[in-house]
Write a protein that holds these residues in place. Structure first.
Motif, PDB file in Angstrom:
ATOM      1  N   GLU A  72      13.942 -16.631 -32.184  1.00  0.00           N
ATOM      2  CA  GLU A  72      13.124 -15.973 -31.166  1.00  0.00           C
ATOM      3  C   GLU A  72      13.692 -16.255 -29.784  1.00  0.00           C
ATOM      4  O   GLU A  72      13.955 -17.411 -29.442  1.00  0.00           O
ATOM      5  N   SER A  73      13.866 -15.214 -29.007  1.00  0.00           N
ATOM      6  CA  SER A  73      14.309 -15.374 -27.626  1.00  0.00           C
ATOM      7  C   SER A  73      13.094 -15.612 -26.743  1.00  0.00           C
ATOM      8  O   SER A  73      12.139 -14.835 -26.748  1.00  0.00           O
ATOM      9  N   THR A  74      13.132 -16.711 -25.997  1.00  0.00           N
ATOM     10  CA  THR A  74      12.010 -17.038 -25.116  1.00  0.00           C
ATOM     11  C   THR A  74      12.311 -16.713 -23.654  1.00  0.00           C
ATOM     12  O   THR A  74      11.496 -16.960 -22.790  1.00  0.00           O
ATOM     13  N   GLY A  75      13.493 -16.194 -23.404  1.00  0.00           N
ATOM     14  CA  GLY A  75      13.913 -15.908 -22.036  1.00  0.00           C
ATOM     15  C   GLY A  75      15.027 -16.835 -21.610  1.00  0.00           C
ATOM     16  O   GLY A  75      16.108 -16.406 -21.215  1.00  0.00           O
ATOM     17  N   SER A  76      14.792 -18.138 -21.745  1.00  0.00           N
ATOM     18  CA  SER A  76      15.813 -19.109 -21.363  1.00  0.00           C
ATOM     19  C   SER A  76      16.475 -19.753 -22.575  1.00  0.00           C
ATOM     20  O   SER A  76      17.435 -20.512 -22.441  1.00  0.00           O
ATOM     21  N   LEU A 104       4.084 -31.406 -20.534  1.00  0.00           N
ATOM     22  CA  LEU A 104       3.880 -31.154 -21.955  1.00  0.00           C
ATOM     23  C   LEU A 104       2.542 -31.711 -22.421  1.00  0.00           C
ATOM     24  O   LEU A 104       1.849 -31.093 -23.236  1.00  0.00           O
ATOM     25  N   LEU A 105       2.163 -32.874 -21.911  1.00  0.00           N
ATOM     26  CA  LEU A 105       0.862 -33.443 -22.257  1.00  0.00           C
ATOM     27  C   LEU A 105      -0.274 -32.550 -21.787  1.00  0.00           C
ATOM     28  O   LEU A 105      -1.286 -32.382 -22.482  1.00  0.00           O
ATOM     29  N   ALA A 106      -0.120 -31.968 -20.612  1.00  0.00           N
ATOM     30  CA  ALA A 106      -1.148 -31.074 -20.081  1.00  0.00           C
ATOM     31  C   ALA A 106      -1.209 -29.771 -20.880  1.00  0.00           C
ATOM     32  O   ALA A 106      -2.295 -29.239 -21.148  1.00  0.00           O
ATOM     33  N   ALA A 166      12.877 -36.853 -22.254  1.00  0.00           N
ATOM     34  CA  ALA A 166      11.941 -36.231 -21.322  1.00  0.00           C
ATOM     35  C   ALA A 166      11.736 -37.120 -20.093  1.00  0.00           C
ATOM     36  O   ALA A 166      11.545 -38.332 -20.212  1.00  0.00           O
ATOM     37  N   THR A 167      11.767 -36.516 -18.925  1.00  0.00           N
ATOM     38  CA  THR A 167      11.443 -37.233 -17.697  1.00  0.00           C
ATOM     39  C   THR A 167       9.922 -37.361 -17.595  1.00  0.00           C
ATOM     40  O   THR A 167       9.183 -36.645 -18.286  1.00  0.00           O
ATOM     41  N   PRO A 168       9.422 -38.254 -16.749  1.00  0.00           N
ATOM     42  CA  PRO A 168       7.963 -38.345 -16.580  1.00  0.00           C
ATOM     43  C   PRO A 168       7.329 -37.006 -16.196  1.00  0.00           C
ATOM     44  O   PRO A 168       6.238 -36.671 -16.682  1.00  0.00           O
ATOM     45  N   LYS A 194      16.993 -29.510 -18.570  1.00  0.00           N
ATOM     46  CA  LYS A 194      16.085 -28.364 -18.589  1.00  0.00           C
ATOM     47  C   LYS A 194      15.009 -28.531 -17.526  1.00  0.00           C
ATOM     48  O   LYS A 194      14.636 -29.645 -17.160  1.00  0.00           O
ATOM     49  N   THR A 195      14.491 -27.405 -17.053  1.00  0.00           N
ATOM     50  CA  THR A 195      13.381 -27.449 -16.110  1.00  0.00           C
ATOM     51  C   THR A 195      12.083 -27.698 -16.869  1.00  0.00           C
ATOM     52  O   THR A 195      12.019 -27.551 -18.099  1.00  0.00           O
ATOM     53  N   VAL A 196      11.048 -28.065 -16.144  1.00  0.00           N
ATOM     54  CA  VAL A 196       9.735 -28.264 -16.761  1.00  0.00           C
ATOM     55  C   VAL A 196       9.275 -26.983 -17.439  1.00  0.00           C
ATOM     56  O   VAL A 196       8.781 -26.995 -18.571  1.00  0.00           O
ATOM     57  N   ALA A 197       9.454 -25.855 -16.765  1.00  0.00           N
ATOM     58  CA  ALA A 197       9.023 -24.564 -17.315  1.00  0.00           C
ATOM     59  C   ALA A 197       9.759 -24.242 -18.609  1.00  0.00           C
ATOM     60  O   ALA A 197       9.163 -23.728 -19.568  1.00  0.00           O
ATOM     61  N   GLN A 198      11.053 -24.542 -18.652  1.00  0.00           N
ATOM     62  CA  GLN A 198      11.827 -24.274 -19.860  1.00  0.00           C
ATOM     63  C   GLN A 198      11.361 -25.133 -21.023  1.00  0.00           C
ATOM     64  O   GLN A 198      11.262 -24.655 -22.159  1.00  0.00           O
ATOM     65  N   CYS A 199      11.061 -26.401 -20.753  1.00  0.00           N
ATOM     66  CA  CYS A 199      10.571 -27.294 -21.805  1.00  0.00           C
ATOM     67  C   CYS A 199       9.266 -26.771 -22.399  1.00  0.00           C
ATOM     68  O   CYS A 199       9.085 -26.755 -23.629  1.00  0.00           O
ATOM     69  N   ILE A 200       8.358 -26.337 -21.549  1.00  0.00           N
ATOM     70  CA  ILE A 200       7.068 -25.822 -22.016  1.00  0.00           C
ATOM     71  C   ILE A 200       7.253 -24.529 -22.801  1.00  0.00           C
ATOM     72  O   ILE A 200       6.665 -24.340 -23.876  1.00  0.00           O
ATOM     73  N   GLU A 201       8.090 -23.661 -22.293  1.00  0.00           N
ATOM     74  CA  GLU A 201       8.352 -22.369 -22.928  1.00  0.00           C
ATOM     75  C   GLU A 201       8.905 -22.553 -24.345  1.00  0.00           C
ATOM     76  O   GLU A 201       8.457 -21.909 -25.293  1.00  0.00           O
ATOM     77  N   ILE A 202       9.870 -23.453 -24.494  1.00  0.00           N
ATOM     78  CA  ILE A 202      10.477 -23.687 -25.804  1.00  0.00           C
ATOM     79  C   ILE A 202       9.498 -24.389 -26.732  1.00  0.00           C
ATOM     80  O   ILE A 202       9.392 -24.050 -27.919  1.00  0.00           O
TER      81      ILE A 202
END
Length: 271
Positions: free
Chosen positions: A33-37, A91-93, A83-85, A59-67
């Motif tokens: 599946e292509s998610t964009g990034s 991701l926790l949120a 993962a950085t803080p 990876k950016t925060v947005a990319q991590c969430i998207e994947i």
């Protein structure tokens, strides 16, 4: 697609809980599946032992969430490493109540069916009991500075559903600390050895047991350690049979390799 989910789908069809048409629709999508990034491999879990794992580094925060969204939607669980803080907090949120952040290991586990709470344990006692005789992977760490890599391996193994025991701060500068655990070294299905500096611990462990040893050199050390290169070369040149080596600081790779060995060993015993 997770093997457990696919098995349940087939059983539901067999029992009449799901129609064949609905089952076909559930598996009709492409295996990726292509998610964009990114292009997420949804059949990774069918071919191997885990769904695709996210390397958050770079990876950016947005990319991590998207994947993560894409993986969890198909597999029901996800492991994110390095993962950085900031990435972990996001991701926790996003997966409120379903995600666990191991700060030392720099991992986020979402919806794992592994052993709850195991990642929070600093070490496990080694006893000759019924529990001690059950299959497990042993992680041996040379020093406290090596713990982030050791814990990354531990979280990976627990995500695979395997029992993990830890022997930490048992480097060769005080080898009596290691010799206390010889029974565990000989009972484990596989052993992960994590060490920086000169990396001698892997050879010592390999000489004490006939179990497969997966050695992880770490970047811990002073100038001439060259960021883990000294430990890497030492481990590659080990005279102890049965020692294999992964890349510098690659706790995930070591945990996965040891997990595959342990699972195959367990499968062989149950046949």
């Amino acid at each position: 697609m997770d093997p457990a989910r696919l098995r349940k789908l087939f059983l539901d069809v067999r029992r009449g809980r799901v129609t064949p048409k609905a089952a076909l629709e559930a598996i009709a999508s492409l295996p990726f599946e292509s998610t964009g990034s990114a292009t997420v491999d949804h059949h990774r879990g069918l071919r191997q032992h885990l769904p695709e794992v996210i390397l958050c580094q770079g990876k950016t925060v947005a990319q991590c969430i998207e994947i993560a969204r894409a993986i969890v939607a198909k597999s029901g669980r996800c492991l994110a490493t390095r993962a950085t803080p900031a990435q972990a907090e996001a991701l926790l949120a996003e997966f409120d109540g379903r995600a666990t952040w191991n700060e030392r290991a720099r991992t986020v586990v979402i919806g794992s069916r592994g052993r709850a709470g195991a990642g929070a344990r600093a070490r496990a006692s080694v006893r000759t009991s019924a529990r001690a005789r059950s299959p497990f992977v042993l992680i041996v760490s040379a020093g406290t500075s090596d713990l982030p890599v050791a814990e990354e391996a531990a979280v990976t193994l627990e995500f695979m559903g395997l029992s993990v025991r830890r022997v930490y701060d048992a480097g060769v500068a005080g080898i009596h600390r290691l010799l206390k655990h010889v029974r565990a070294l000989r009972d484990a299905s596989a052993i992960v050895v994590v060490a920086g500096m000169e990396g001698a611990l892997a050879s010592v462990v390999g000489g004490l047991t006939d179990r497969p040893v997966v050695a992880v050199p770490t970047s811990v050390g002073y100038g001439a350690s060259f960021g883990g290169l000294a430990a890497l070369l030492s481990m590659l040149n080990s005279c102890a049979a049965g020692v294999t080596v992964v890349n510098i600081d690659n706790g995930f790779g070591a945990g996965y390799a040891a997990g595959v060995i342990a699972r195959q060993s367990r499968a062989g015993r149950t046949r």
